[in-house]
Design an enzyme around this catalytic site. Structure first.
Site, short mmCIF file in Angstrom:
data_model
loop_
_atom_site.label_atom_id
_atom_site.label_comp_id
_atom_site.label_asym_id
_atom_site.label_seq_id
_atom_site.Cartn_x
_atom_site.Cartn_y
_atom_site.Cartn_z
N LYS A 82 0.91 -1.20 -0.04
CA LYS A 82 -0.09 0.07 -0.05
C LYS A 82 0.72 1.30 0.09
O LYS A 82 0.79 2.47 -0.94
CB LYS A 82 -0.94 -0.10 1.09
CG LYS A 82 -1.99 1.09 1.23
CD LYS A 82 -2.91 1.05 2.38
CE LYS A 82 -3.53 -0.24 2.27
NZ LYS A 82 -4.70 -0.41 3.62
N ARG A 152 -3.67 2.62 8.60
CA ARG A 152 -3.90 1.54 7.85
C ARG A 152 -2.89 0.58 7.90
O ARG A 152 -1.74 1.14 7.87
CB ARG A 152 -4.29 1.53 6.34
CG ARG A 152 -5.86 2.59 6.34
CD ARG A 152 -6.18 2.80 4.74
NE ARG A 152 -7.21 3.68 4.51
CZ ARG A 152 -8.42 3.21 4.37
NH1 ARG A 152 -8.52 2.00 4.22
NH2 ARG A 152 -9.32 4.12 4.03
N GLY A 161 -8.39 -7.44 4.56
CA GLY A 161 -9.07 -7.55 5.90
C GLY A 161 -8.58 -8.30 6.75
O GLY A 161 -9.04 -8.26 7.89
N MET A 163 -5.98 -7.36 8.74
CA MET A 163 -5.04 -6.60 9.79
C MET A 163 -6.05 -5.21 9.97
O MET A 163 -6.97 -5.22 9.26
CB MET A 163 -3.79 -6.28 9.31
CG MET A 163 -2.77 -7.16 9.37
SD MET A 163 -1.06 -6.93 9.01
CE MET A 163 -1.34 -6.45 7.20
N ARG A 402 -4.03 -1.39 -5.71
CA ARG A 402 -3.04 -2.87 -5.64
C ARG A 402 -3.37 -3.71 -6.81
O ARG A 402 -4.49 -3.39 -7.32
CB ARG A 402 -3.17 -3.33 -4.36
CG ARG A 402 -4.83 -3.60 -4.20
CD ARG A 402 -4.90 -4.15 -2.71
NE ARG A 402 -6.21 -4.39 -2.49
CZ ARG A 402 -7.00 -4.40 -1.39
NH1 ARG A 402 -6.48 -4.45 -0.25
NH2 ARG A 402 -8.20 -4.58 -1.18
N HIS A 520 -15.77 -8.13 1.72
CA HIS A 520 -14.67 -8.94 2.30
C HIS A 520 -15.15 -10.30 1.86
O HIS A 520 -13.93 -10.99 1.31
CB HIS A 520 -14.85 -8.91 3.78
CG HIS A 520 -13.76 -9.90 4.45
ND1 HIS A 520 -14.32 -11.30 4.64
CD2 HIS A 520 -12.54 -9.96 4.95
CE1 HIS A 520 -13.28 -11.96 5.48
NE2 HIS A 520 -12.28 -11.12 5.50
N SER A 842 13.51 -41.78 -9.10
CA SER A 842 12.13 -40.89 -9.24
C SER A 842 12.01 -40.63 -7.53
O SER A 842 11.87 -41.53 -6.89
CB SER A 842 11.12 -41.58 -9.78
OG SER A 842 10.03 -41.06 -9.54
N CYS A 909 7.48 -38.14 -8.66
CA CYS A 909 6.25 -38.62 -8.71
C CYS A 909 5.47 -38.52 -7.81
O CYS A 909 4.24 -39.20 -7.93
CB CYS A 909 6.54 -40.30 -9.30
SG CYS A 909 7.39 -41.22 -7.92
N TYR A 929 12.20 -34.04 -14.84
CA TYR A 929 10.76 -33.97 -15.01
C TYR A 929 10.00 -34.00 -13.64
O TYR A 929 10.63 -34.33 -12.76
CB TYR A 929 10.10 -35.08 -15.90
CG TYR A 929 10.14 -36.50 -15.20
CD1 TYR A 929 9.17 -36.99 -14.53
CD2 TYR A 929 11.32 -37.33 -15.65
CE1 TYR A 929 9.28 -38.34 -13.82
CE2 TYR A 929 11.51 -38.59 -14.71
CZ TYR A 929 10.37 -39.07 -14.08
OH TYR A 929 10.61 -40.33 -13.42
#
Length: 955
Positions: A82, A152, A161, A163, A402, A520, A842, A909, A929
């Site tokens: 912010k 804030r 929401g 804090m 934001r 919210h 693997s 895997c 992979y």
């Protein structure tokens, strides 16, 4: 460095508490000065305080807006999201009210020093307040024309929401009268004061709900007064009503906290600053950080900003808008606003606001300016923005921007369209889309056939797209209980608050009767990918446990269905249908008719362009393999042969094999199973058409194949003509204290070689048949649960012997590899020895995690939530790999294996193979992979590309 003597207030450390009710001015670092100095601070030309002490001289306060801006948008780690964005907006000339940011370093200091602050902070804050006073022409605490400020939070990553916030700070019993006189609007001044008292009483002095179903205390007082005065809306309250409300609010604070509401503006300010820092450690913030993997050590900044007022009458308003629609990503301004209101009225769902389009006619000049700001913000930040604004007597101010929280569909669509519009390139698009969000395109919707039979009983605002059916619950605890029972919940609330976060995480969907698309509930649901309908025409009665939809009354536990795409609500359970993407993949929808599918394919193409890791599927059947191929799998990374034993009658032969007393009897049973396995492998080889298939030999302990209920044993005895007593004895003999560490994997195959020989023959005969038919086979056989090279050698000898027999008999030849799963710590630590035999590794990271951490994935649910809440661990290690501990073993095995076999193939895997954070780690350690379940394949493709791009940036 110039030296300056500071004028400070010094309190003892013992006078400061981190308790929620603490609201007094914080102590400075108590040992630095013995008593306040007598002179005032000298300011340098830039408005900062120069002092000799290095710690004290460090800059902790950064100004922004109207004439002086210290920070910029790159300083998120220091200023929070912010503060950084407000500084950036100030620099590009947008109308930002002046203010200052107390950096995240102060939050870190605050927690490390028992709630105390760096010595210079008191003076720096006063200097910045003085700058705001000069910019707006008002004085903080002035009885006749007071400067009011908002306080804030501002974390590095947005935590909507979670804090605390305090608005209208600086008012007291005297200055409220001055504000009324100055503005000529008594009602406005009193409305600001009652709001401030309620927020301060809640956030700073701890006047909160005592239990989940208690009405919010200040709302309860207001509702009582409105009932007494026969008023329906907050706006109906007269100045006299508001004066009485203020009196009752202050009495409530004294009753609940034992303290008077403070009248000193600086005492109020320090109380609010401390409350914001404390809120970084509150329960809901910790839950949120755990869910989104936000490190506790980041801390939050605090933003103090001059108030502008949307509640000054019909020419004033407040609202929230998104530069594109956050539910589906369409390029239209989307949001809502309220006339004569303050921002919390919109985001908290206190009043149901108007759609932003209505501003075109109601406030056309402000709408035009907002459209201009929308374009400026998107071009400058190159992302969709979530904007909070206030219009004070026709003048528009930007309070925050934001990067917008959005649904998976919206994240993908906006990235796709911004590339097409030339705002970003495809590499930026790949980096920007949350990898997990791609799975939302595969989520089901309500089927058209089902909807033809259903009539929506009510409609709300579509805030989180998708379809969800579940049991009604009205509390977060109820949602968690339903989830623990393996059922699905719909959390129904009048409006949600941050205290409902646990229930929102547990629920399948969220339904509220108040609040709009920026409430919210909507904001959090979109980020979580939850189905959400807000501001619905329903009546929720917590005390009776009922949900009224028109003339229908549903009770807690009943089924309700919600459509977050249309906003429709249905009683009972509604059948779901595949997503558009799945309909195209399965040939049920023409690709040209689905814009969503076109986006999906384009984004996946971009991901494939940049990723280095291959992505395979965990598949046990040809049908699963085919699904994986449609989603982009490049082979099978794990084919679990034990799953093949449960279809049809083959489980009976498996049980005969287990119950056999003689080798010959076991071989006869194994021979009965061989054709089933051979046919399965033949189909899978054909389905993959030359892509690699890693087949894991039998892994689980034998007792898992036998029935445990007496009735099931009796039925089995009759079916396979084996005495009931013998089955019971065999079950008892096979039972193990800890089967996860017992007689399983290669240990079974060594003890009962008939099983391994049968499986080897089935695999090789299937491969030979495919090759003889002109097909291609890329075969990898994986031996599970190896801890010693000798175990692998034993199995490899068997495999090679059977392969030679089959190739000779079938007169064909084909290549194959034999490797092992690395799932035991010993295997990882001796990987160089094992690599003399293994051609590939693997990683079975689920079992490796269990064995390394001493946690069972089945039983750790009893304490893992507590561990994450207390931040002992940052996340569930079975969902995302423990990189520090288990990850070290993976790295060791990779490095040691490569010293012996430089070309060793490395993969994973377990389900970690579909987790984006884990994939980033696997890329870094050099795996070839990852393999995961079908729905995670698109996620893995995108995450692998993001890992490669992140690696590119590091180098």
């Amino acid at each position: 460095m110039r030296a300056t003597v500071l004028t400070v207030s010094v309190l003892s450390a013992s006078s400061f508490s981190l308790a929620p009710a603490q609201h007094r001015r914080p102590p400075l670092k108590a040992s630095v000065l013995d008593e306040p100095a007598k002179s005032t601070p000298a300011l340098d030309p830039d408005g900062g305080v120069a002092v000799t002490d290095e710690e004290v001289a460090r800059k902790f306060v950064y100004d922004f807006g109207e004439g002086k801006t210290d920070g910029n948008g790159t300083q998120r780690a220091l200023l929070g999201g912010k503060g950084a964005n407000l500084a950036e907006c100030s620099l590009i000339g947008l109308p930002v009210p002046p203010g200052f940011t107390i950096s995240t370093e102060v939050c870190t200091y605050y927690y490390a020093h028992d709630g105390t602050y760096p010595l210079s902070l008191d003076v720096d804050v006063k200097a910045s307040v003085a700058r705001i006073e000069g910019a707006v022409g008002k004085r903080f605490g002035d009885a006749s024309d007071p400067l009011l400020v908002s306080v804030r939070s501002g974390a590095r990553d947005s935590m909507p929401g979670m804090m605390d916030t305090v608005l209208n700070l600086g008012l007291n019993d005297e200055s409220v009268e001055g504000l009324a006189a100055k503005t000529g609007n008594e009602r406005f001044a009193l409305d600001c004061y009652r709001r401030f008292i309620a927020m301060y009483g809640d956030v700073v002095m701890g006047v909160q709900q005592r239990h989940e179903n208690e009405h919010e205390p200040f709302d309860a007082v207001m509702d009582q007064l409105k009932a007494e005065r026969h008023k329906r809306e907050d706006l109906d309250l007269t100045p006299d009503d508001l004066r009485e409300l203020i009196t009752r609010f202050k009495a409530l604070i004294t009753e609940r906290s034992g303290e008077e509401f403070p009248q000193d503006p600086y005492e109020q300010l320090w109380g609010a600053i401390g409350a914001v820092f404390r809120s970084w450690g509150n329960d809901r913030a910790r839950i949120y950080r755990a869910k989104y993997h936000i490190p506790a050590e980041w801390g939050t900044a605090v933003n103090v900003q001059a108030m502008v007022f949307g509640n000054l009458g019909d020419t004033s308003a407040t609202g929230v808008c998104f530069t594109r629609r956050p539910t589906d990503g369409e390029n239209v301004m989307y949001g809502e606003y309220l006339v004569n209101a303050q921002g919390e009225d919109v985001v908290a769902g206190i009043r149901t606001p108007k759609a932003i389009d209505e501003m075109k006619t109601e406030m056309p000049d402000s709408y035009t300016e907002l459209e201009h700001i929308r374009g400026v913000l998107e071009r400058h930040f190159a992302d969709v923005q979530d904007v909070e604004f206030t219009i004070q007597e026709k003048k528009l101010y930007l309070l925050q921007t934001r990067n917008a929280k959005r649904t998976g569909l919206a994240a993908i669509r906006t990235a796709y369209e911004m590339v097409k519009e030339g705002i970003i390139d495809d590499k930026t698009a790949v980096k920007r889309i949350p990898a997990d969000s791609i799975s939302s395109l595969l989520a089901p919707t309500f089927s058209a056939d089902a909807l033809e039979r259903e009539t929506p009983l009510a409609t709300g605002l579509p805030a989180g797209p998708g379809a969800a059916s579940g049991h009604i619950t009205f509390t977060a605890l109820g949602a968690e209980a339903i989830q623990r029972e393996g059922r699905k919940a719909i959390l129904c609330r009048i409006e949600t608050t941050p205290e409902d976060l646990r229930g929102m995480i547990a629920a399948e969907g969220i339904l509220t009767s108040r609040g709009g698309v920026s409430s919210h509930a909507a904001l959090v649901a979109r980020q979580m990918g939850k189905v959400c309908v807000c501001g619905a025409d329903v009546t929720i009665d917590y005390s009776r446990g009922t949900l009224g939809i028109g003339t229908t009354v549903l009770r807690e536990g009943d089924f309700v269905s919600i459509d977050g795409t249309t906003g429709h609500i249905y009683a009972g359970r509604v059948d779901a249908a595949p997503s558009e993407v799945n309909q195209v993949l399965n040939g049920k929808l023409d690709p040209d008719e689905s814009y969503t599918y076109r986006i999906f394919q384009t984004v996946m193409g971009w991901a494939d362009k940049y990723r280095k890791l291959a992505v395979r599927i965990n598949a046990d059947t040809p049908k699963q393999a085919a699904t994986g191929l449609k989603l982009g799998a490049e082979g099978i990374g794990l084919a679990r042969t034990e799953h093949m034993f449960f279809e049809g009658d083959r489980i009976h032969y498996m049980r005969k094999l287990i119950l056999a007393a003689e080798d010959s009897e076991r071989r006869r049973a194994a021979n009965k199973l061989l054709p089933f396995q051979r046919d399965d492998f033949h189909e899978m080889f054909n389905a993959m058409d030359g892509l690699p298939i890693t087949i894991r030999l039998l892994d689980p302990p034998l007792h898992e194949f036998l029935p445990h209920e007496s009735s099931a044993r009796l039925a089995l005895a009759d079916k396979i003509s084996v005495p009931f007593e013998k089955i019971t004895e065999r079950v008892a003999a096979l039972q193990e204290m800890n089967p996860m560490l017992g007689h399983r994997g290669c240990r079974l195959a060594i003890s009962f070689p008939e099983i391994a020989e049968m499986q080897a023959r089935a695999i090789f005969e299937a491969a030979a048949q495919v090759v003889a038919e002109g097909g291609q086979v890329a075969l990898e056989i994986m031996v599970p649960f190896v801890g010693f090279k000798a175990e692998l050698d034993n199995q490899v000898n068997t495999l090679h012997e059977v392969a030679r027999e089959v190739m000779a008999y079938r007169k064909v030849s084909f290549e194959y590899k034999v490797g092992t799963m690395i799932e035991l710590p010993r295997a990882a630590l001796t990987a160089d020895d094992i690599a003399h035999t293994a051609e590939f590794f693997s990683f079975g990271t689920n079992d490796l995690t269990q064995c390394t951490m001493g946690m069972s994935r089945d039983d750790s649910g009893a304490f893992l939530p507590t561990y994450t809440a207390k931040e002992i661990i940052s996340q569930n290690p079975f969902a995302s790999i423990d990189q520090v501990g288990v990850g070290q073993l993976v790295q060791i095995a990779c490095d040691k294996g490569a010293t012996v076999r430089p070309d060793i193939k490395l993969g994973v895997c377990g389900e970690h193979g579909g987790d984006p954070k884990s994939i980033e780690f696997f890329h870094r350690v050099g795996l070839n992979y990852v393999s995961c379940s079908a729905p995670r394949i698109p996620v893995a493709r995108l995450a692998a590309a993001q890992a490669a791009l992140a690696d590119e940036e590091r180098h």
